[in-house]
Design an enzyme around this catalytic site. Structure first.
Site, PDB file in Angstrom:
ATOM      1  N   SER A 189      45.572  25.783  41.334  1.00  0.00           N
ATOM      2  CA  SER A 189      45.396  27.100  40.817  1.00  0.00           C
ATOM      3  C   SER A 189      46.514  27.601  40.127  1.00  0.00           C
ATOM      4  CB  SER A 189      45.002  28.113  41.899  1.00  0.00           C
ATOM      5  OG  SER A 189      45.945  27.896  43.149  1.00  0.00           O
ATOM      6  N   HIS A 211      20.490  63.924  23.789  1.00  0.00           N
ATOM      7  CA  HIS A 211      19.590  62.995  23.275  1.00  0.00           C
ATOM      8  C   HIS A 211      19.901  62.553  21.706  1.00  0.00           C
ATOM      9  CE1 HIS A 211      16.562  63.973  26.438  1.00  0.00           C
ATOM     10  NE2 HIS A 211      17.405  65.316  26.371  1.00  0.00           N
ATOM     11  N   SER A 259      36.538  45.456   5.903  1.00  0.00           N
ATOM     12  CA  SER A 259      35.176  44.264   5.683  1.00  0.00           C
ATOM     13  C   SER A 259      35.524  43.198   4.580  1.00  0.00           C
ATOM     14  CB  SER A 259      34.095  44.809   5.256  1.00  0.00           C
ATOM     15  OG  SER A 259      32.985  43.845   4.602  1.00  0.00           O
ATOM     16  N   LYS A 289      34.543  49.540   2.921  1.00  0.00           N
ATOM     17  CA  LYS A 289      34.421  49.686   4.558  1.00  0.00           C
ATOM     18  C   LYS A 289      35.649  50.089   5.317  1.00  0.00           C
ATOM     19  CE  LYS A 289      31.060  48.245   6.816  1.00  0.00           C
ATOM     20  NZ  LYS A 289      30.291  49.068   7.671  1.00  0.00           N
ATOM     21  N   GLU A 328      34.930  49.601  19.034  1.00  0.00           N
ATOM     22  CA  GLU A 328      34.247  48.881  19.403  1.00  0.00           C
ATOM     23  C   GLU A 328      34.346  47.857  20.384  1.00  0.00           C
ATOM     24  OE1 GLU A 328      31.394  48.772  15.320  1.00  0.00           O
ATOM     25  OE2 GLU A 328      33.334  47.704  15.220  1.00  0.00           O
ATOM     26  N   TYR A 387      39.125  32.054  55.891  1.00  0.00           N
ATOM     27  CA  TYR A 387      39.344  31.410  54.609  1.00  0.00           C
ATOM     28  C   TYR A 387      38.479  30.171  54.124  1.00  0.00           C
ATOM     29  CZ  TYR A 387      41.871  29.643  50.557  1.00  0.00           C
ATOM     30  OH  TYR A 387      42.187  29.356  49.238  1.00  0.00           O
TER      31      TYR A 387
HETATM   32  N1  ARG Z   1      45.530  28.523  45.869  1.00  0.00           N
HETATM   33  C1  ARG Z   1      45.053  29.068  47.180  1.00  0.00           C
HETATM   34  C2  ARG Z   1      44.108  30.369  47.057  1.00  0.00           C
HETATM   35  O1  ARG Z   1      44.299  30.923  45.834  1.00  0.00           O
HETATM   36  C3  ARG Z   1      45.686  29.391  48.349  1.00  0.00           C
HETATM   37  C4  ARG Z   1      45.572  29.161  49.642  1.00  0.00           C
HETATM   38  C5  ARG Z   1      45.162  27.648  49.954  1.00  0.00           C
HETATM   39  N2  ARG Z   1      45.080  27.541  51.442  1.00  0.00           N
HETATM   40  C6  ARG Z   1      44.341  26.318  51.846  1.00  0.00           C
HETATM   41  N3  ARG Z   1      44.194  26.248  52.978  1.00  0.00           N
HETATM   42  N4  ARG Z   1      44.041  25.282  51.016  1.00  0.00           N
HETATM   43  O2  ARG Z   1      43.315  30.828  47.878  1.00  0.00           O
END
Ligand code: ARG
Length: 459
Positions: A24, A157, A278, A284, A291, A318
């Protein structure tokens, strides 16, 4: 590559595909500052509680402060092969200070760390977004004050309805934005809880002092249940929902401005610096910024859906799925800040097309309700008054006549209560002055509201 925090238990190396798939760091590197600040507070607490030697804590804190400086100056080189930001910082700390670093993760899990980091990040972002909303409100208010004598035809409307002060219309925007800001600030109460100490999910037998960490990090309170600490992301869903509502408001404001800037309406001119052209039609001048503000609602609502669906049906505590909460959260907040920033600049440069607006106020159907109320004041029932004015308006439209051009005799044919003085109310200023009920568009009332908002927004 950063060392895995759990590698020893594994009899085999993880596949490169797994490493890539589970990492991550490509997005959570943004939490580095908070991760380090959290670790510093944690290390201080561990030493104070005599869980780790003071000497080791001092070395950890010194090392983390070094890393923090590099992170803040942009010098820190993230290891994008690392599993996540937590592992990356732990690894660099180990390389910097050696063995002492191994004590930092005492009574802590990355599950706690990531929950802490997001909460710290969100507290800052909520403040930033609230400030940006205030700035947008102030810009709209200034625009309203500078044009406090402008009356526009209002629409329901998308059909011509009645006269209103432009300032009244603009204050409606501010009313909505103020609620959006209040929602975010209220949500902060539920973000402002310190989760460290969950120790993955059940607490710890080590004598930690969670209250001390809370104080160090400036949190209002502690999370009260270790499973809840690492399990829930309802505070993220709540912020995303708040941003979704805010984005709907902003898209509706953008839509008004887009309509008003068309040749058909011609109420306003959007500065060239916020339009594009445009490639084929040389004449334009397109309101692309507005937008894209309108279109960005899709992104933010998608982010809300994404986290809601991610959470649904997750078993308690978790789960790695939770890692996927961050890209939508970051995207929604980045998008919202971009929208607010450019909207503030764009609003500060709008020019009112006074003459074109004044010409539109010649449409006397704008005053039909005023004539109905004129008759009601003379004792005519509402239904009858509506019929009388309905007939009159229809005849005028059919014959291409103005109401003001009807003779006394013609007026009388519709109702003997319609006296020559009715012509006086066929005027935009008279019309707005008549709307004196609280919350109405009467200029004195709107003037009061403008002052109230000035005081409120500058407080
Ligand atoms: N990268 C993980 C997250 O964003 C961090 C926590 C990871 N925990 C674990 N037990 N693998 O949630």
């Amino acid at each position: 590559m950063s060392k895995k925090l759990w590698g020893t238990r594994f009899s085999k190396k993880t596949s490169a595909l797994t490493d890539k798939f589970t990492s991550s760091i490509s997005f959570d590197y943004r939490l580095a500052k908070y991760d380090i600040l959290g670790s510093i507070a944690h290390a201080k607490m561990l030493a104070k509680q005599k869980i780790i030697p003071t000497k080791d804590a001092a070395s950890i804190i010194k090392g983390l402060n070094f890393i923090l400086k590099d992170v803040q100056s942009g010098k820190f080189k993230f290891d994008f092969q690392a599993e996540d930001v937590h592992s990356n910082i732990q690894d660099i700390l180990s390389k910097k200070i050696g063995k002492a670093a191994q004590r930092l993760h005492t009574a802590r899990s990355r599950n706690d760390q990531v929950a802490l980091d997001i909460r710290m990040y969100l507290k800052d972002e909520i403040d930033e977004m609230a400030d940006l909303i205030t700035l947008l409100e102030k810009t709209i208010l200034k625009f309203a004050k500078n044009n406090s004598k402008i009356i526009i035809p209002g629409y329901t409307h998308l059909q011509v309805a009645q006269c209103v002060l432009l300032a009244h219309h603009l204050l409606a925007y501010i009313s909505g934005l103020e609620r959006d800001k209040a929602r975010l600030i209220d949500a902060k109460k539920r973000v402002d809880l310190m989760p460290l100490g969950a120790c993955a999910f059940s607490g710890t037998g080590l004598p930690i002092d969670r209250g001390y960490v809370r104080k160090q990090l400036g949190f209002k309170d502690l999370t009260a249940n270790s499973i809840d600490s690492v399990s829930d992301r309802d505070f993220i869903v709540e912020i995303l929902a708040d941003l979704s509502i805010l984005s709907v408001h902003l898209s509706r404001i953008a839509e008004d401005l887009i309509l008003w800037s068309t040749r058909e309406f011609n109420f306003i001119d959007i500065d060239f610096s916020f339009c594009t052209g445009s490639s084929i039609m040389p004449h334009k001048k397109n309101p692309d910024v507005l937008e894209l503000i309108r279109g960005s609602v899709g992104k933010i609502h998608g982010d809300l859906s994404s986290v809601l669906i991610l959470m649904k049906g997750l078993p308690s505590s978790y789960n790695r799925d939770l890692q996927l909460d961050k890209p939508p959260l970051f995207n929604a907040i980045d998008t919202m800040k971009d929208i607010l920033e450019i909207f503030i600049a764009l609003f500060g440069n709008i020019v009112i097309e006074k003459e074109a607006i004044a010409a539109k106020l010649m449409d006397e159907s704008l005053f039909s309700v005023d004539i109905v109320e004129y008759l009601i004041k003379k004792g005519v029932s509402y239904r009858e008054a509506h019929d009388i004015v309905g007939r009159m308006v229809r005849d005028c439209l059919d014959k291409g006549k103005k109401i003001s051009s009807l003779t006394d005799h013609e007026l009388k044919k519709y109702s003997d209560k319609l006296k020559p003085d009715v012509r006086k109310i066929l005027n935009a200023w008279v019309s707005v002055n008549l709307k004196s009920s609280y919350g109405g568009t009467n200029p004195a009332l709107v003037g009061k509201q403008l002052n109230l908002w000035s005081k409120k927004l500058n407080a």
